[in-house]
Design a protein around this motif. Structure first.
Motif, short mmCIF file in Angstrom:
data_model
loop_
_atom_site.label_atom_id
_atom_site.label_comp_id
_atom_site.label_asym_id
_atom_site.label_seq_id
_atom_site.Cartn_x
_atom_site.Cartn_y
_atom_site.Cartn_z
N GLN A 124 108.96 37.62 -19.40
CA GLN A 124 110.30 37.33 -19.67
C GLN A 124 111.36 37.92 -18.73
O GLN A 124 111.15 37.86 -17.30
N ASP A 125 112.34 38.82 -19.11
CA ASP A 125 113.09 39.27 -18.06
C ASP A 125 112.69 40.53 -17.23
O ASP A 125 113.50 40.88 -16.22
N LEU A 126 111.61 40.68 -17.16
CA LEU A 126 110.88 41.69 -16.24
C LEU A 126 110.39 40.90 -14.98
O LEU A 126 110.06 41.46 -13.97
N THR A 127 110.58 39.66 -14.97
CA THR A 127 109.85 38.67 -13.72
C THR A 127 110.63 39.38 -12.83
O THR A 127 110.00 39.40 -11.62
N LEU A 128 112.07 39.39 -12.63
CA LEU A 128 112.75 39.72 -11.45
C LEU A 128 112.17 41.12 -10.90
O LEU A 128 111.97 41.23 -9.68
N GLU A 129 111.63 42.03 -11.73
CA GLU A 129 111.14 43.28 -11.55
C GLU A 129 110.04 43.35 -10.80
O GLU A 129 109.77 44.29 -9.91
N GLU A 143 107.35 35.46 -5.36
CA GLU A 143 108.90 35.43 -4.85
C GLU A 143 109.03 34.54 -3.59
O GLU A 143 108.22 35.00 -2.52
N ASP A 173 106.51 30.18 -23.20
CA ASP A 173 107.91 29.85 -22.67
C ASP A 173 107.84 30.17 -21.11
O ASP A 173 108.84 30.82 -20.73
N ARG A 232 110.84 28.71 -18.66
CA ARG A 232 112.24 29.46 -18.70
C ARG A 232 112.13 30.38 -17.53
O ARG A 232 113.54 30.82 -17.18
N TYR A 233 111.25 30.78 -17.06
CA TYR A 233 111.16 32.04 -16.13
C TYR A 233 110.78 31.91 -14.95
O TYR A 233 111.08 32.60 -13.96
#
Length: 282
Positions: free
Chosen positions: A54-59, A88, A122, A125-126
């Motif tokens: 989820q929001d750890l994707t960027l990290e 990335e 999901d 979404r990411y």
């Protein structure tokens, strides 16, 4: 060239969001695979990052030239390595990718094309959908890559084998769903039947690397293995535990299977080409 290859499957339990810890595990299993005489070692989908990011994707996202990725590529100097992470791109798009590294070089990168976004999943979404389905040359043979959900769409193995693939690598992070008993899952049964069917239908070896462990209450069951072109399981890992599975594969089995059951030879692409433009997708 030897007709027999030793393939190792690293059925591991990645730590969610902890790239450093997972990198250490990868290098440990690479060394173990080399000790077992393996020519190839295959890791699960998102083995470097964990799955429910989820929001750890960027990290956790890494570019192909990142030192963490480079360290695994460098380790492929004497053993081929299939590994997976959040890639990335230079445009800052994020993909679930799997790399085939050999002789210290990146031979092929496959970006997951089918992102499940239903039920408990999901992904769209990411991350971004991949758009290419291409085989690659590895150890003087032609192989293809499918990441988990990719293999649930028959277009993927069809396109890869019609382009010459004789082996399919399938890194996965498949949870155990529809539990039947302590060691039997509906998803496990489906995967077994699906991969056996592909192996026989297309006359290929299939290498399935599924992870184990828990993330946010989700259980990943494992059940990794190698299927021969006759549909028989050459080797199978257990359910629920980390394991280095080692299998010996005779590449001549593809030749024999495609001669005795020439289904791939008899495919008629002109029929596909004739009808696809007229399929209404609305």
């Amino acid at each position: 060239m030897s007709h027999v290859q030793t393939i190792a499957v690293a059925q591991i339990s990645p730590k969610l969001g902890d790239v450093a810890a997972n990198l250490t595990v990868h290098h440990r299993y690479i060394e173990r695979a080399k000790e077992q005489g393996a020519q190839v070692v295959v890791f699960p989908e998102l083995g470097l990052t964990g799955y429910l990011l989820q929001d750890l994707t960027l990290e956790v996202a890494r570019r192909l030239d990142d030192p963490d990725i480079a360290s695994i590529v460098e380790a492929s100097s004497d053993i081929d390595i299939v590994f997976s992470f959040v890639e990335e791109s230079s445009e800052h798009f994020f993909y679930i990718s799997s790399v085939y590294a050999s002789q210290g070089q990146v031979v092929h990168v496959h970006r997951k094309a089918y992102l499940p976004t239903y039920g408990m999943f999901d992904e769209r979404r990411y991350v971004t959908q991949g758009s290419r389905v291409e085989p690659f040359t590895a150890r003087e043979s032609t192989a293809g890559m499918m990441i988990c959900e990719d293999a649930w769409h028959v277009s993927m193995p069809y396109l890869l084998t019609m382009q010459g693939a004789t082996a399919l690598y399938v890194p996965a992070s498949s949870p155990g769903r529809n539990v039947m008993d302590e060691h039997d899952f509906g998803s496990h049964t489906f995967w077994r039947q699906l991969l056996q069917m592909y192996a026989q239908l297309f006359g290929v070896h299939v290498v399935f690397a599924n992870r184990v462990g828990y993330e946010d209450g989700v259980h990943f069951y494992g059940g990794s293995g190698v299927v021969g072109p006759d549909g028989r399981w050459i080797a199978q890992a257990g359910v629920g535990q980390e394991e280095l599975l080692v299998a010996r594969v005779d590449v001549r089995d593809v030749r024999r299977a495609r001669y005795t059951t020439p289904l791939l030879r008899d495919e008629r692409l002109e029929i596909m080409e004739r009808h696809l433009p007229f399929i209404d997708r609305d």
